[in-house]
Scaffold this motif. Structure first.
Motif, PDB file in Angstrom:
ATOM      1  N   ASP A 206      29.012   5.392  30.709  1.00 17.21           N
ATOM      2  CA  ASP A 206      29.067   3.962  30.383  1.00 17.21           C
ATOM      3  C   ASP A 206      27.774   3.483  29.721  1.00 17.21           C
ATOM      4  N   TYR A 207      26.777   4.351  29.670  1.00 22.03           N
ATOM      5  CA  TYR A 207      25.448   3.987  29.182  1.00 22.03           C
ATOM      6  C   TYR A 207      25.236   4.433  27.732  1.00 22.03           C
ATOM      7  N   CYS A 208      24.507   3.609  27.003  1.00 18.29           N
ATOM      8  CA  CYS A 208      24.089   4.001  25.659  1.00 18.29           C
ATOM      9  C   CYS A 208      23.136   5.183  25.717  1.00 18.29           C
ATOM     10  N   LEU A 209      22.991   5.830  24.578  1.00 20.43           N
ATOM     11  CA  LEU A 209      22.078   6.959  24.459  1.00 20.43           C
ATOM     12  C   LEU A 209      20.650   6.470  24.198  1.00 20.43           C
ATOM     13  N   ILE A 210      19.689   7.326  24.446  1.00 11.31           N
ATOM     14  CA  ILE A 210      18.321   7.076  24.003  1.00 11.31           C
ATOM     15  C   ILE A 210      18.009   8.139  22.959  1.00 11.31           C
ATOM     16  N   ASN A 211      17.828   7.724  21.733  1.00  6.40           N
ATOM     17  CA  ASN A 211      17.634   8.701  20.662  1.00  6.40           C
ATOM     18  C   ASN A 211      16.802   8.118  19.536  1.00  6.40           C
ATOM     19  N   ASP A 212      16.447   8.980  18.601  1.00  6.47           N
ATOM     20  CA  ASP A 212      15.638   8.598  17.450  1.00  6.47           C
ATOM     21  C   ASP A 212      16.539   8.331  16.242  1.00  6.47           C
ATOM     22  N   GLY A 213      16.032   7.513  15.321  1.00  4.71           N
ATOM     23  CA  GLY A 213      16.776   7.304  14.087  1.00  4.71           C
ATOM     24  C   GLY A 213      16.273   6.122  13.293  1.00  4.71           C
ATOM     25  N   GLY A 214      16.764   6.025  12.078  1.00  7.06           N
ATOM     26  CA  GLY A 214      16.463   4.901  11.205  1.00  7.06           C
ATOM     27  C   GLY A 214      17.728   4.414  10.541  1.00  7.06           C
ATOM     28  N   VAL A 215      17.789   3.110  10.285  1.00  7.23           N
ATOM     29  CA  VAL A 215      18.935   2.486   9.613  1.00  7.23           C
ATOM     30  C   VAL A 215      18.393   1.425   8.663  1.00  7.23           C
ATOM     31  N   ALA A 216      19.010   1.314   7.500  1.00  2.00           N
ATOM     32  CA  ALA A 216      18.625   0.261   6.550  1.00  2.00           C
ATOM     33  C   ALA A 216      19.852  -0.316   5.877  1.00  2.00           C
ATOM     34  N   LEU A 217      19.781  -1.601   5.596  1.00  2.00           N
ATOM     35  CA  LEU A 217      20.843  -2.331   4.901  1.00  2.00           C
ATOM     36  C   LEU A 217      20.220  -3.071   3.723  1.00  2.00           C
ATOM     37  N   ILE A 218      20.912  -3.093   2.597  1.00  2.00           N
ATOM     38  CA  ILE A 218      20.461  -3.840   1.423  1.00  2.00           C
ATOM     39  C   ILE A 218      21.499  -4.918   1.125  1.00  2.00           C
ATOM     40  N   LEU A 219      21.031  -6.162   1.048  1.00  2.00           N
ATOM     41  CA  LEU A 219      21.909  -7.291   0.762  1.00  2.00           C
ATOM     42  C   LEU A 219      21.451  -7.983  -0.511  1.00  2.00           C
ATOM     43  N   TYR A 282      28.994  -4.125  19.574  1.00  2.00           N
ATOM     44  CA  TYR A 282      27.747  -3.727  20.222  1.00  2.00           C
ATOM     45  C   TYR A 282      28.044  -3.335  21.664  1.00  2.00           C
ATOM     46  N   ASP A 283      27.799  -2.069  21.989  1.00  2.00           N
ATOM     47  CA  ASP A 283      28.188  -1.532  23.292  1.00  2.00           C
ATOM     48  C   ASP A 283      27.021  -0.821  23.950  1.00  2.00           C
ATOM     49  N   ASN A 284      26.002  -1.592  24.306  1.00  2.00           N
ATOM     50  CA  ASN A 284      24.903  -0.993  25.055  1.00  2.00           C
ATOM     51  C   ASN A 284      25.404  -0.377  26.352  1.00  2.00           C
ATOM     52  N   PHE A 285      26.461  -0.973  26.916  1.00  2.00           N
ATOM     53  CA  PHE A 285      27.151  -0.455  28.084  1.00  2.00           C
ATOM     54  C   PHE A 285      28.631  -0.796  27.920  1.00  2.00           C
ATOM     55  N   THR A 286      29.506   0.036  28.423  1.00  2.00           N
ATOM     56  CA  THR A 286      30.931  -0.143  28.121  1.00  2.00           C
ATOM     57  C   THR A 286      31.510  -1.490  28.574  1.00  2.00           C
ATOM     58  N   PRO A 287      31.074  -2.114  29.684  1.00  2.00           N
ATOM     59  CA  PRO A 287      31.656  -3.423  30.013  1.00  2.00           C
ATOM     60  C   PRO A 287      31.487  -4.461  28.912  1.00  2.00           C
ATOM     61  N   THR A 288      30.427  -4.308  28.103  1.00  2.00           N
ATOM     62  CA  THR A 288      30.211  -5.267  27.022  1.00  2.00           C
ATOM     63  C   THR A 288      31.388  -5.277  26.052  1.00  2.00           C
ATOM     64  N   LEU A 289      32.074  -4.162  25.910  1.00  2.00           N
ATOM     65  CA  LEU A 289      33.266  -4.122  25.069  1.00  2.00           C
ATOM     66  C   LEU A 289      34.338  -5.063  25.624  1.00  2.00           C
ATOM     67  N   LEU A 290      34.540  -5.048  26.922  1.00  2.00           N
ATOM     68  CA  LEU A 290      35.533  -5.938  27.532  1.00  2.00           C
ATOM     69  C   LEU A 290      35.140  -7.399  27.347  1.00  2.00           C
ATOM     70  N   PHE A 291      33.861  -7.709  27.597  1.00  2.00           N
ATOM     71  CA  PHE A 291      33.401  -9.090  27.442  1.00  2.00           C
ATOM     72  C   PHE A 291      33.598  -9.567  26.002  1.00  2.00           C
ATOM     73  N   SER A 292      33.341  -8.680  25.041  1.00  2.00           N
ATOM     74  CA  SER A 292      33.463  -9.041  23.625  1.00  2.00           C
ATOM     75  C   SER A 292      34.915  -9.264  23.230  1.00  2.00           C
ATOM     76  N   LEU A 293      35.780  -8.398  23.663  1.00  2.00           N
ATOM     77  CA  LEU A 293      37.195  -8.513  23.305  1.00  2.00           C
ATOM     78  C   LEU A 293      37.795  -9.816  23.826  1.00  2.00           C
ATOM     79  N   GLU A 294      37.372 -10.238  24.993  1.00  2.00           N
ATOM     80  CA  GLU A 294      37.885 -11.499  25.540  1.00  2.00           C
ATOM     81  C   GLU A 294      37.222 -12.704  24.881  1.00  2.00           C
TER      82      GLU A 294
END
Length: 378
Positions: A206-219, A282-294
């Protein structure tokens, strides 16, 4: 958004999360990861750094970041904190800058070396005056707070043990088709139920991962986007609302704030839950999916755990969710990679995990700052 310059995402870039996870490096630099992602995003858009006149960084500082990224003289620059809610906020800031004419091309850049530097996301979560009292009872991380919220949710709505399993399993099935995902092995219900509790009732998966990475968006503006290499993905609507206190909890599971944001993004875009071809939550933890859907009217209040069946939320289902694997299986890029996946789904670039005829994607973050966008292919 009539009367304002329309805005599109024209470039996305992300590192290989799985490869970084497999090769932890104590010297790995979050700025370098952000720079790698920015280069990929600029190449994706067919733009060069000299054309970027707005820069927003997250989890990496803007001053050193501008130097490392090679954008030392932007017209607009700012740095955002390293919390997950900031991915949606960064996109909203970029939209506002472009709509107002303060910038024409905005790069949003995120870098995270959390795994390599042994980040735990606990122990020093908040600077609030009440934190010392919370720590006495083990409330030292967002996970502990979400576990407490989910315990209340279970009590109020009669939710049985194992109700979160389909969410974790769906993420893993999608990640299995994602070549850069961290966790690609099959996950069964039996494995889920046998896994240990981290903060009861939340289990390992139910927990998010702890990992390395980079992300970029251009608008940039939609007008300019139409002359670039890739299909523009227009931001048809974006909205936010705070649900803030000294704690990472909401007594109504962020429902009121989410309802306010939902009303605005659906009204501005002209699209509702029934129109979305995929939903990136956004699912830092799986219950957040339920809260979001409702909160965003996909499921009746108190019934998301019954509504979110394996068939319904699957890639081929009625409402595909977190098609890259989400934070529990692809990576924990704090919402940033969800934006990349939404864009690539609309462009038809996701290979085996492609949602058929995907043209409208919905991003949702239910947190102390609730954010949401509706993205549409042009």
């Amino acid at each position: 958004m009539t009367g304002l310059r329309q805005v599109a995402i024209v470039g996305v870039g992300q590192t290989d999360f799985g490869a970084l996870y497999a090769n932890k490096d104590a010297q790995r630099d979050a700025y370098a990861l952000g720079a790698e992602a920015l280069k990929l995003a600029l190449d994706d858009a067919g733009l060069c750094k000299d054309e970027v006149d707005g820069l927003l960084t997250a989890r990496i500082g803007y001053e050193h970041g501008a130097d490392v990224l090679g954008i030392p003289h932007p017209r607009v620059i700012n740095g955002l904190e390293g919390s997950g809610r900031m991915s949606g906020v960064a996109v909203q800031h970029a939209v506002a800058l472009i709509q107002s004419g303060q910038a024409d091309v905005v790069a949003c850049v995120y870098g995270n070396n959390g795994r390599s530097v042994k980040m735990t996301y606990s122990g020093a979560y908040s600077e609030a005056p009440t934190q010392g009292y919370d720590a006495m009872y083990g409330m030292t991380s967002p996970g502990a707070y979400v576990a407490m919220m989910y315990q209340r949710y279970r009590h109020e709505y009669g939710v049985p043990e194992g109700a979160l399993a389909p969410l974790a399993i769906n993420n893993r099935r999608n990640a299995a088709l994602n070549p850069v995902a961290v966790m690609r092995e099959e996950l069964t219900e039996e494995q889920y139920l046998a896994s240990r509790y981290i903060a009861e009732p939340l289990r390992l998966y139910d927990y998010c991962l702890i990992n390395d990475g980079g992300v970029a968006l251009i608008l940039t503006t939609l007008e300019r986007a139409r002359d670039l290499a890739k299909r523009p993905v227009r931001i048809a609507a974006t909205a936010a609302r705070g649900d803030l206190s000294n704690y990472y909890t909401s007594t109504d599971f962020f429902f009121s704030a989410s309802q306010d944001v939902a009303k605005r993004v659906y009204g501005m875009s002209g699209y509702g839950p029934q129109d979305m071809d995929c939903v990136q939550i956004y699912d830092n933890f799986t219950p957040t999916l339920l809260f979001s859907l409702e909160g965003f009217d996909y499921a009746p209040r108190g019934e998301a755990w019954k509504w979110a069946t394996a068939d319904r939320i699957a890639r081929t289902g009625q409402t595909p969710i977190n098609t890259a694997g989400g934070h529990t299986s692809e990576s924990y890029m704090q919402g940033w990679a969800h934006h990349v996946e939404a864009v690539r789904q609309i462009r038809g670039e996701t290979g085996e995990r492609q949602v058929a005829d995907c043209n409208i994607a919905h991003y949702i973050c239910a947190s102390p700052i609730v954010t949401s966008h509706v993205l549409v292919g042009e």
